[in-house]
Design a protein around this motif. Structure first.
Motif, PDB file in Angstrom:
ATOM      1  N   ALA A  35      -3.865  -3.665   6.024  1.00  0.00           N
ATOM      2  CA  ALA A  35      -2.871  -2.644   5.690  1.00  0.00           C
ATOM      3  C   ALA A  35      -3.528  -1.281   5.497  1.00  0.00           C
ATOM      4  O   ALA A  35      -2.943  -0.241   5.826  1.00  0.00           O
ATOM      5  N   SER A  36      -4.752  -1.253   4.963  1.00  0.00           N
ATOM      6  CA  SER A  36      -5.478   0.007   4.800  1.00  0.00           C
ATOM      7  C   SER A  36      -5.609   0.712   6.140  1.00  0.00           C
ATOM      8  O   SER A  36      -5.414   1.928   6.251  1.00  0.00           O
ATOM      9  N   VAL A  65      -1.992   1.868   7.436  1.00  0.00           N
ATOM     10  CA  VAL A  65      -1.487   3.054   6.738  1.00  0.00           C
ATOM     11  C   VAL A  65      -2.357   4.275   7.044  1.00  0.00           C
ATOM     12  O   VAL A  65      -1.863   5.407   7.115  1.00  0.00           O
ATOM     13  N   GLY A  66      -3.666   4.060   7.273  1.00  0.00           N
ATOM     14  CA  GLY A  66      -4.512   5.164   7.746  1.00  0.00           C
ATOM     15  C   GLY A  66      -3.978   5.735   9.058  1.00  0.00           C
ATOM     16  O   GLY A  66      -3.940   6.954   9.255  1.00  0.00           O
ATOM     17  N   ASP A  71       1.227   8.045  -4.310  1.00  0.00           N
ATOM     18  CA  ASP A  71       0.743   9.277  -4.946  1.00  0.00           C
ATOM     19  C   ASP A  71      -0.455   9.856  -4.205  1.00  0.00           C
ATOM     20  O   ASP A  71      -0.485  11.031  -3.846  1.00  0.00           O
ATOM     21  N   VAL A  72      -1.438   9.003  -3.938  1.00  0.00           N
ATOM     22  CA  VAL A  72      -2.662   9.514  -3.325  1.00  0.00           C
ATOM     23  C   VAL A  72      -2.390   9.933  -1.878  1.00  0.00           C
ATOM     24  O   VAL A  72      -2.952  10.912  -1.373  1.00  0.00           O
ATOM     25  N   ILE A  73      -1.491   9.229  -1.206  1.00  0.00           N
ATOM     26  CA  ILE A  73      -1.150   9.591   0.172  1.00  0.00           C
ATOM     27  C   ILE A  73      -0.487  10.967   0.192  1.00  0.00           C
ATOM     28  O   ILE A  73      -0.827  11.826   1.015  1.00  0.00           O
ATOM     29  N   GLU A  74       0.408  11.212  -0.725  1.00  0.00           N
ATOM     30  CA  GLU A  74       1.082  12.510  -0.740  1.00  0.00           C
ATOM     31  C   GLU A  74       0.148  13.637  -1.174  1.00  0.00           C
ATOM     32  O   GLU A  74       0.261  14.767  -0.699  1.00  0.00           O
ATOM     33  N   VAL A 103       0.838  -1.209   0.000  1.00  0.00           N
ATOM     34  CA  VAL A 103       0.000   0.000   0.000  1.00  0.00           C
ATOM     35  C   VAL A 103       0.871   1.255   0.000  1.00  0.00           C
ATOM     36  O   VAL A 103       0.599   2.214  -0.728  1.00  0.00           O
ATOM     37  N   ILE A 123      -0.890   7.812   8.391  1.00  0.00           N
ATOM     38  CA  ILE A 123      -1.237   9.136   7.853  1.00  0.00           C
ATOM     39  C   ILE A 123      -1.655  10.071   8.987  1.00  0.00           C
ATOM     40  O   ILE A 123      -1.230  11.222   9.070  1.00  0.00           O
ATOM     41  N   ALA A 166      -5.639   5.821   3.117  1.00  0.00           N
ATOM     42  CA  ALA A 166      -4.551   5.067   2.472  1.00  0.00           C
ATOM     43  C   ALA A 166      -4.959   4.510   1.115  1.00  0.00           C
ATOM     44  O   ALA A 166      -4.128   3.956   0.398  1.00  0.00           O
ATOM     45  N   GLU A 194     -10.052  10.303   6.644  1.00  0.00           N
ATOM     46  CA  GLU A 194      -8.986   9.821   7.517  1.00  0.00           C
ATOM     47  C   GLU A 194      -8.907   8.293   7.554  1.00  0.00           C
ATOM     48  O   GLU A 194      -7.884   7.705   7.238  1.00  0.00           O
ATOM     49  N   ALA A 247      -7.395  -0.910  -1.386  1.00  0.00           N
ATOM     50  CA  ALA A 247      -6.819  -1.764  -0.343  1.00  0.00           C
ATOM     51  C   ALA A 247      -7.909  -2.362   0.552  1.00  0.00           C
ATOM     52  O   ALA A 247      -7.940  -3.560   0.798  1.00  0.00           O
ATOM     53  N   VAL A 248      -8.823  -1.546   0.996  1.00  0.00           N
ATOM     54  CA  VAL A 248      -9.796  -2.018   1.994  1.00  0.00           C
ATOM     55  C   VAL A 248     -10.880  -2.892   1.378  1.00  0.00           C
ATOM     56  O   VAL A 248     -11.498  -3.693   2.066  1.00  0.00           O
ATOM     57  N   LEU A 272      -4.474  -6.724   2.526  1.00  0.00           N
ATOM     58  CA  LEU A 272      -4.652  -5.329   2.122  1.00  0.00           C
ATOM     59  C   LEU A 272      -5.664  -4.573   2.986  1.00  0.00           C
ATOM     60  O   LEU A 272      -5.429  -3.404   3.321  1.00  0.00           O
ATOM     61  N   PRO A 273      -6.806  -5.180   3.353  1.00  0.00           N
ATOM     62  CA  PRO A 273      -7.718  -4.440   4.231  1.00  0.00           C
ATOM     63  C   PRO A 273      -7.057  -4.045   5.555  1.00  0.00           C
ATOM     64  O   PRO A 273      -7.218  -2.915   6.025  1.00  0.00           O
ATOM     65  N   ARG A 289       2.255   1.427  -3.750  1.00  0.00           N
ATOM     66  CA  ARG A 289       1.388   1.710  -4.896  1.00  0.00           C
ATOM     67  C   ARG A 289       0.472   2.907  -4.665  1.00  0.00           C
ATOM     68  O   ARG A 289      -0.024   3.481  -5.632  1.00  0.00           O
ATOM     69  N   ASN A 290       0.225   3.281  -3.417  1.00  0.00           N
ATOM     70  CA  ASN A 290      -0.642   4.431  -3.165  1.00  0.00           C
ATOM     71  C   ASN A 290       0.136   5.655  -2.687  1.00  0.00           C
ATOM     72  O   ASN A 290      -0.442   6.583  -2.127  1.00  0.00           O
TER      73      ASN A 290
END
Lengths: 444, 444
Positions: A315-316, A319-320, A30-33, A24, A323, B151, B147, B298-299, A312-313, A27-28
């Protein structure tokens, strides 16, 4: 505009979830930044197993077994603990806090038992411990309880908190197969672990309920006080009977706040298989999915649904948390929200209502010998204890040749009274096996 | 420990929601302070109507019609705008921001049209504008998108975003009554306003979807680009046919991100009645309740359910925003999270996929004259356009004597092709009324 400096991330534990977190973050990115204004940079990964191919390219990220060095690394701002278990994980979290690192963990077992010590240490050191992934995987339920619903007196929180058992129950109902067959297949498909006891016996759900109880009611963590019963012993007959009576069977964690006649508060907290009306939303949460319902005095009923586990869920959620902490790091606002929703000094021990005192309807499966008088004896004893029978069904199917299942729904009855009656019934010579009790909840 | 100073609250608009906010601030003051460590203190309330009894005791809180003075009052840290509408509300919000006040609002119509200007002004002045109550009432969906799920690349967001229409649809289905009868009852019961057009025509749902699209995809606010169709014109026949085909009818707001063959992104965004499988969770959201589904890469699939309107549920969201802002005030962390989830300079205009280009299955109700050849003519034209018919049903019921409803489900078809075929069919002499098209979504 000069690019802001990245926040550095160290991962301890490169298993399924650790791999998901790396994926995550990669690959994400970009969206995180685009949301944060600066990158989250994976700096280091630690695991004892340096050989297994996880299917991700770590590039120039340092990967070794040296957790001490990761924790002390000044480039690491946030440590993610994903090794699970108690002792080593606890040490690593406490050492990370001591080193001034923020911590993200998915370790509900550890927090349910040692959360107080960990949260205290973090507060004193001025760092955050975030753990959204520890309850209901990818569903942002902790954040919702702690912030979105913070204006409410929470009245109840309950739901499907374990994907393995929900998968097993959904499959047993759909196929009519026996428990052992379905568990074996769940293991083959990766829905159940090699030793699935923590899941099947309700322990994992009780760990999660412990955290929810604290956050909902401001109660000290109460894992040992939660009455816990798993899904072993359920048979195809139970699913057929539940359907006939208009219900489905789900393993629920249930917690409610009670206020006694002179204002004293107690809490009901239990994990057990439950018959719930088949038209309810919760009854329609199938497979490995989770859902948590929260009732607040202002908001009324709410429900939060999503994947409760998986690479992945989960990890979502991790990573949330990264953030959120990264934002607080930048604003110097660590500790902005109390981890258990109530300020630490507002958390207090609360009496847990004994299961014996809980009143509700029940489903009963008697294994009655196929001979005259058995049903009369059983219903006689229930009558002696003033337990009303709402319906009874005896199909002759699902028995073992000598005995037949007798399936009943009772009227509302106090658990202690029902237990007394069942003890008495067990002493009859009319039964070939112990009676199965499953509680019915109408309100969910 | 010395008691921390309160954060001061001013309410502009003492109607239903304003009254709910006062109630929640009063009766839940204990739990709010146990979470925050300091109180939220209601300082002033403003409304033009100073006479109506709202059933709450304002005590020594100043209550008058002087919004200017409330906005300038140094004891007010956060202004809650609850008057609704465009011009006056916008002025009051902008003046509050100018005066350095944080703002909480439930005004989705205003934000969907003028959000950019308001958020820009707040950013420049260093104050927060929070608006959780503006979408799906008490459900903390905006906070979750911004929020909890930050991610993720969000793939789709869709759901039931208007309680009035969901109440009307649920009632029409349950009773078999006509639209007008049900709307009238909804008005009597307080589920619909005296002029319910904004709700029934899908405008309110489109306002909410506008905000969700921005937060999910980082798209500039796009209210005017959202194709919007309300629930007028649905008849009892449609509900019966939907049930027969295995669906229920819900008014959905639907938004999806699409990536074209050469990487360019476009967005699909529409509000219309939709047939969804009756076993889906969303199909089982009844009465005035709302539910919003979010799919992230991801989720996976998630769903958030709760009351979408009403005095106390909406107040739950407003006071949740107050709590969050109060924390930021204390930590000097205003502007911690971008209001639309993406940083303002990352929001960009995005092409909206025309409804014509969307491919999906459709339910069609033809009002066919009861004479030989009608069905042949209709299905002939559909065939000429290569539109497959998955099922057809002609029950003879629900007609007006001379015509009978012919109910069809098509195979997946591009909307523009279907529209061409329907235009051609309208020109036949076999129809007594225009054809009703309802889109079918299987994946929801």
């Amino acid at each position: 505009m000069a690019k802001e400096k990245a926040v550095g991330i160290g991962v301890i534990g490169f298993g399924t979830i650790g791999t998901g977190v790396v994926k995550v973050l990669q690959r994400n990115a970009d969206v995180i930044e685009r949301r944060l204004g600066f990158p989250l940079r994976l700096v280091r990964v630690v695991d004892l197993d340096l050989e297994t191919d996880r299917g991700v390219d770590l590039g120039d990220v340092r990967f070794d077994s040296d957790s001490d060095s990761l924790i002390e690394d000044p480039a690491v701002d946030i440590v993610i603990e994903l090794i699970g278990g108690y002792d080593v994980a606890k040490q690593m979290i406490l050492r990370s806090i001591e080193a001034g690192k923020h911590v993200v963990t998915a370790n509900k077992a550890l927090l349910a038992l040692h959360g107080k010590e960990i949260f205290d240490a973090a507060r004193k050191r001025g760092v955050d411990v975030a753990f959204e992934a520890s309850v209901a995987g990818g569903i942002p339920i902790l954040r919702s309880l702690r912030e979105g619903l913070a204006a409410n007196h929470i009245e109840s929180v309950y739901g499907i908190m374990n994907g393995t058992t929900n998968y097993v129950l959904t499959q047993m109902e759909a196929t009519g197969e026996d428990f052992d067959v379905v568990v074996k297949r769940a293991q083959e498909l990766g829905y159940a672990e090699a030793d699935p006891s923590f899941d099947l016996d309700g322990v994992d759900a009780a760990h999660k309920l412990t955290l929810l109880v604290a956050m909902a009611f401001g109660a000290d963590l109460t894992y040992k006080d939660i009455s816990t019963e798993g899904i072993r012993g359920l048979t195809p007959v139970d699913f057929a009977a539940a359907a006939e009576f208009g219900y489905r069977i789900k393993l629920l964690g249930i917690a409610k706040a009670h206020r006694g006649p002179d204002g004293e508060e107690s809490i009901e907290a239990r994990v057990h298989p439950t018959l719930i009306p088949k038209t309810s939303l919760l009854a329609n949460v199938d497979g490995a999915m989770n859902a948590v319902a929260v009732c607040g005095d202002a908001v009324g009923p709410t429900l939060f649904y999503g994947a409760g586990a998986g690479e992945l869920p989960t990890a979502s959620a991790v990573v949330g948390d990264l953030i959120e902490i990264a934002r607080e790091v930048r604003r110097g606002a660590a500790g902005r929200v109390a981890p258990l929703s109530y300020l630490p000094h507002e958390l207090s021990p609360r009496p847990i209502l004994p299961l014996d005192d809980i009143v509700g309807r029940a489903y009963l499966r008697f294994s009655a010998l196929d001979r005259p008088g058995a049903l009369a004896h059983i219903s006689g004893i229930l009558g002696d204890h003033d337990i009303g029978i709402e319906s009874v069904s005896q199909t002759g199917q699902g028995g073992d040749g000598e005995s037949v299942p007798v399936l009943m729904q009772t009227d509302p009855v106090r658990e202690s009274v029902l237990r007394e009656a069942l003890d008495e019934i067990e002493r009859l010579s009319d039964l070939s096996a112990p009676t199965r009790l499953i509680r019915i909840e109408e309100e969910l």
